[in-house]
Design a protein around this motif. Structure first.
Motif, PDB file in Angstrom:
ATOM      1  N   TYR A   8       0.839  -1.206   0.000  1.00 38.75           N
ATOM      2  CA  TYR A   8       0.000   0.000   0.000  1.00 38.75           C
ATOM      3  C   TYR A   8       0.871   1.252   0.000  1.00 38.75           C
ATOM      4  O   TYR A   8       0.623   2.206  -0.732  1.00 38.75           O
ATOM      5  CB  TYR A   8      -0.915   0.029   1.231  1.00 38.75           C
ATOM      6  CG  TYR A   8      -2.113  -0.882   1.167  1.00 38.75           C
ATOM      7  CD1 TYR A   8      -2.967  -0.890   0.057  1.00 38.75           C
ATOM      8  CD2 TYR A   8      -2.430  -1.722   2.236  1.00 38.75           C
ATOM      9  CE1 TYR A   8      -4.073  -1.723   0.007  1.00 38.75           C
ATOM     10  CE2 TYR A   8      -3.536  -2.566   2.192  1.00 38.75           C
ATOM     11  CZ  TYR A   8      -4.354  -2.560   1.084  1.00 38.75           C
ATOM     12  OH  TYR A   8      -5.452  -3.380   1.037  1.00 38.75           O
ATOM     13  N   ASP A   9       1.903   1.252   0.836  1.00 45.64           N
ATOM     14  CA  ASP A   9       2.805   2.401   0.949  1.00 45.64           C
ATOM     15  C   ASP A   9       3.473   2.693  -0.390  1.00 45.64           C
ATOM     16  O   ASP A   9       3.574   3.851  -0.813  1.00 45.64           O
ATOM     17  CB  ASP A   9       3.850   2.124   2.034  1.00 45.64           C
ATOM     18  CG  ASP A   9       4.587   3.381   2.484  1.00 45.64           C
ATOM     19  OD1 ASP A   9       4.057   4.495   2.284  1.00 45.64           O
ATOM     20  OD2 ASP A   9       5.674   3.258   3.066  1.00 45.64           O
ATOM     21  N   MET A  10       3.907   1.640  -1.061  1.00 39.52           N
ATOM     22  CA  MET A  10       4.530   1.809  -2.378  1.00 39.52           C
ATOM     23  C   MET A  10       3.524   2.313  -3.409  1.00 39.52           C
ATOM     24  O   MET A  10       3.828   3.189  -4.221  1.00 39.52           O
ATOM     25  CB  MET A  10       5.142   0.484  -2.841  1.00 39.52           C
ATOM     26  CG  MET A  10       6.369   0.059  -2.047  1.00 39.52           C
ATOM     27  SD  MET A  10       6.770  -1.692  -2.250  1.00 39.52           S
ATOM     28  CE  MET A  10       7.021  -1.800  -4.012  1.00 39.52           C
ATOM     29  N   ASP A  11       2.298   1.777  -3.356  1.00 35.73           N
ATOM     30  CA  ASP A  11       1.255   2.208  -4.294  1.00 35.73           C
ATOM     31  C   ASP A  11       0.930   3.691  -4.130  1.00 35.73           C
ATOM     32  O   ASP A  11       0.685   4.404  -5.108  1.00 35.73           O
ATOM     33  CB  ASP A  11      -0.031   1.390  -4.089  1.00 35.73           C
ATOM     34  CG  ASP A  11       0.108  -0.061  -4.513  1.00 35.73           C
ATOM     35  OD1 ASP A  11       1.099  -0.396  -5.207  1.00 35.73           O
ATOM     36  OD2 ASP A  11      -0.761  -0.867  -4.153  1.00 35.73           O
TER      37      ASP A  11
ATOM     38  N   ARG B 110       0.108   7.689  -6.438  1.00 40.09           N
ATOM     39  CA  ARG B 110      -1.308   8.058  -6.452  1.00 40.09           C
ATOM     40  C   ARG B 110      -1.511   9.452  -5.881  1.00 40.09           C
ATOM     41  O   ARG B 110      -0.862   9.835  -4.923  1.00 40.09           O
ATOM     42  CB  ARG B 110      -2.134   7.057  -5.632  1.00 40.09           C
ATOM     43  CG  ARG B 110      -2.446   5.757  -6.362  1.00 40.09           C
ATOM     44  CD  ARG B 110      -3.287   4.856  -5.476  1.00 40.09           C
ATOM     45  NE  ARG B 110      -4.454   5.547  -4.947  1.00 40.09           N
ATOM     46  CZ  ARG B 110      -5.227   5.052  -3.986  1.00 40.09           C
ATOM     47  NH1 ARG B 110      -4.932   3.899  -3.423  1.00 40.09           N
ATOM     48  NH2 ARG B 110      -6.267   5.742  -3.562  1.00 40.09           N
ATOM     49  N   ASP B 111      -2.446  10.198  -6.470  1.00 40.38           N
ATOM     50  CA  ASP B 111      -2.779  11.534  -5.973  1.00 40.38           C
ATOM     51  C   ASP B 111      -4.151  11.569  -5.298  1.00 40.38           C
ATOM     52  O   ASP B 111      -4.653  12.650  -4.985  1.00 40.38           O
ATOM     53  CB  ASP B 111      -2.762  12.547  -7.130  1.00 40.38           C
ATOM     54  CG  ASP B 111      -1.365  12.714  -7.714  1.00 40.38           C
ATOM     55  OD1 ASP B 111      -0.397  12.703  -6.929  1.00 40.38           O
ATOM     56  OD2 ASP B 111      -1.255  12.832  -8.948  1.00 40.38           O
ATOM     57  N   ASP B 112      -4.740  10.377  -5.105  1.00 45.57           N
ATOM     58  CA  ASP B 112      -6.103  10.338  -4.558  1.00 45.57           C
ATOM     59  C   ASP B 112      -6.182   9.492  -3.285  1.00 45.57           C
ATOM     60  O   ASP B 112      -7.227   8.898  -2.982  1.00 45.57           O
ATOM     61  CB  ASP B 112      -7.082   9.794  -5.605  1.00 45.57           C
ATOM     62  CG  ASP B 112      -6.700   8.382  -6.076  1.00 45.57           C
ATOM     63  OD1 ASP B 112      -5.568   7.932  -5.778  1.00 45.57           O
ATOM     64  OD2 ASP B 112      -7.537   7.736  -6.739  1.00 45.57           O
ATOM     65  N   VAL B 113      -5.074   9.425  -2.525  1.00 43.49           N
ATOM     66  CA  VAL B 113      -5.045   8.630  -1.295  1.00 43.49           C
ATOM     67  C   VAL B 113      -5.973   9.280  -0.266  1.00 43.49           C
ATOM     68  O   VAL B 113      -5.928  10.493  -0.037  1.00 43.49           O
ATOM     69  CB  VAL B 113      -3.616   8.540  -0.722  1.00 43.49           C
ATOM     70  CG1 VAL B 113      -3.606   7.756   0.577  1.00 43.49           C
ATOM     71  CG2 VAL B 113      -2.673   7.913  -1.742  1.00 43.49           C
ATOM     72  N   THR B 114      -6.830   8.472   0.367  1.00 41.61           N
ATOM     73  CA  THR B 114      -7.771   8.984   1.355  1.00 41.61           C
ATOM     74  C   THR B 114      -7.237   8.747   2.772  1.00 41.61           C
ATOM     75  O   THR B 114      -6.341   7.921   2.978  1.00 41.61           O
ATOM     76  CB  THR B 114      -9.139   8.299   1.223  1.00 41.61           C
ATOM     77  OG1 THR B 114      -8.991   6.901   1.541  1.00 41.61           O
ATOM     78  CG2 THR B 114      -9.704   8.443  -0.197  1.00 41.61           C
TER      79      THR B 114
END
Length: 324
Positions: free
Chosen positions: A146-149, A153-157
């Motif tokens: 998840y941390d790598m993903d 990503r610009d849409d992390v909640t």
């Protein structure tokens, strides 16, 4: 029950005496090296403390505590390779001191070694420890992914971020405490409650790391202040700042997190100003407090003496008042 410092001394002495003088040397020397670097060793201390809270001699939990710390350091070796990190606890990382292939293989060996320490227990305890350990190890890997993903990503909640730090950091804290409970053969309710205590404390601990990275005391923090800002990491502070920011502040923050200046001083100061102005820093402090209180609420469910509950409460409060 002993003070935390006593268990820290026990763990330090134990790891100093741990025999890993095996062949081939290039497999085991990196393992000895990273284990000798020390660090907080919070997790094995919690295993010993938890065992005694539920009536067992801490010595019975030493093997489980060793497994927890060996696994944690295995994950650090592999994390450092993925991050291309040059330093760990102020010393060369394993892959820098040796090479990437050695780091991968020595790390793999540490994961197997961790399981071997459970073989010191009788079959039922071994099974319960191994089941918890397998579940936790997989969750730690999921958290790392998840941390790598999130890096791309610009849409992390906020809920996604909290899930990531729960898996990457907090589940191992909860498991370390539950292992002590399993060794002590306490009730399932006690074991689950101490796990929840450690889990919530682990989330609070990681949120506090996010906060201290930006606002800690440079003389005591032990790492470069603003490291997360320099690396454009989407921490809880950053996500809350985006949520609370005005259009102008949001545009400024997004720009600052898209650049890599040669001198990061102005960038760090500008980002910290936005964290404060938007209320993100206050919201992060509130979240740390909330998760600490959630941890303390679980104490009411535990069938242990008031003085032992008091020790756990004092430990939680000390952890949350740290500046390192």
């Amino acid at each position: 029950m002993y003070p935390i410092s006593y268990y820290q001394d026990i763990i330090a002495t134990h790891f100093k005496a741990l025999s890993l003088k095996k062949e081939p040397r290039n497999l085991y020397e990196p393992i000895r090296y990273i284990l000798a670097l020390g660090g907080k060793r919070l997790r094995p201390v919690l295993t010993l403390m938890s065992a005694e809270i539920f009536g067992a001699d801490y010595k019975r939990a030493l093997a489980a505590a060793t497994a927890v710390e060996v696994f944690h350091n295995f994950s650090l070796i592999h994390d450092d390779i993925m991050d291309d990190a040059p330093l760990r606890r102020g010393n060369e990382t394993v892959h820098e001191k040796w090479n990437i292939n050695t780091g991968i293989l020595s790390g793999d060996a540490m994961l197997i070694l961790a399981y071997q320490y459970f073989e010191e227990y009788e079959p039922k305890t071994f099974r319960d420890l191994a089941q918890l350990f397998s579940k936790t190890a997989l969750e730690v890997c999921e958290g790392q992914q998840y941390d790598m993903d999130f890096e791309t990503r610009d849409d992390v909640t906020i809920p996604e971020y909290l899930k990531m730090i729960e898996y990457k950091t907090a589940v191992l804290v909860g498991a370390a405490m539950k292992m002590g409970a399993i060794v002590a053969q306490t009730s399932e309710e006690n074991a689950n409650s101490i796990y929840d205590f450690g889990l919530n404390l682990g989330i609070a601990f990681q949120l506090q790391d996010d906060y201290l990275d930006a606002f800690g005391n440079p003389e005591t923090f032990g790492k470069q202040l603003g490291g997360d800002i320099i690396e454009n990491k989407k921490t809880y502070l950053y996500l809350r700042a985006l949520e609370f920011a005005s259009a102008n502040e949001k545009e400024q923050l997004l720009h600052l997190f898209s650049i890599q200046p040669s001198d990061n001083t102005d960038k760090i100061n500008s980002v910290k100003h936005i964290f404060n102005q938007t209320g993100a820093s206050a919201a992060t402090q509130k979240a740390i407090e909330d998760y600490t209180f959630k941890a303390l609420d679980t104490l009411e469910k535990m069938n242990i003496s008031p003085d032992k509950k008091g020790m756990l409460k004092a430990f939680a409060e000390k952890l949350m008042n740290r500046d390192v």
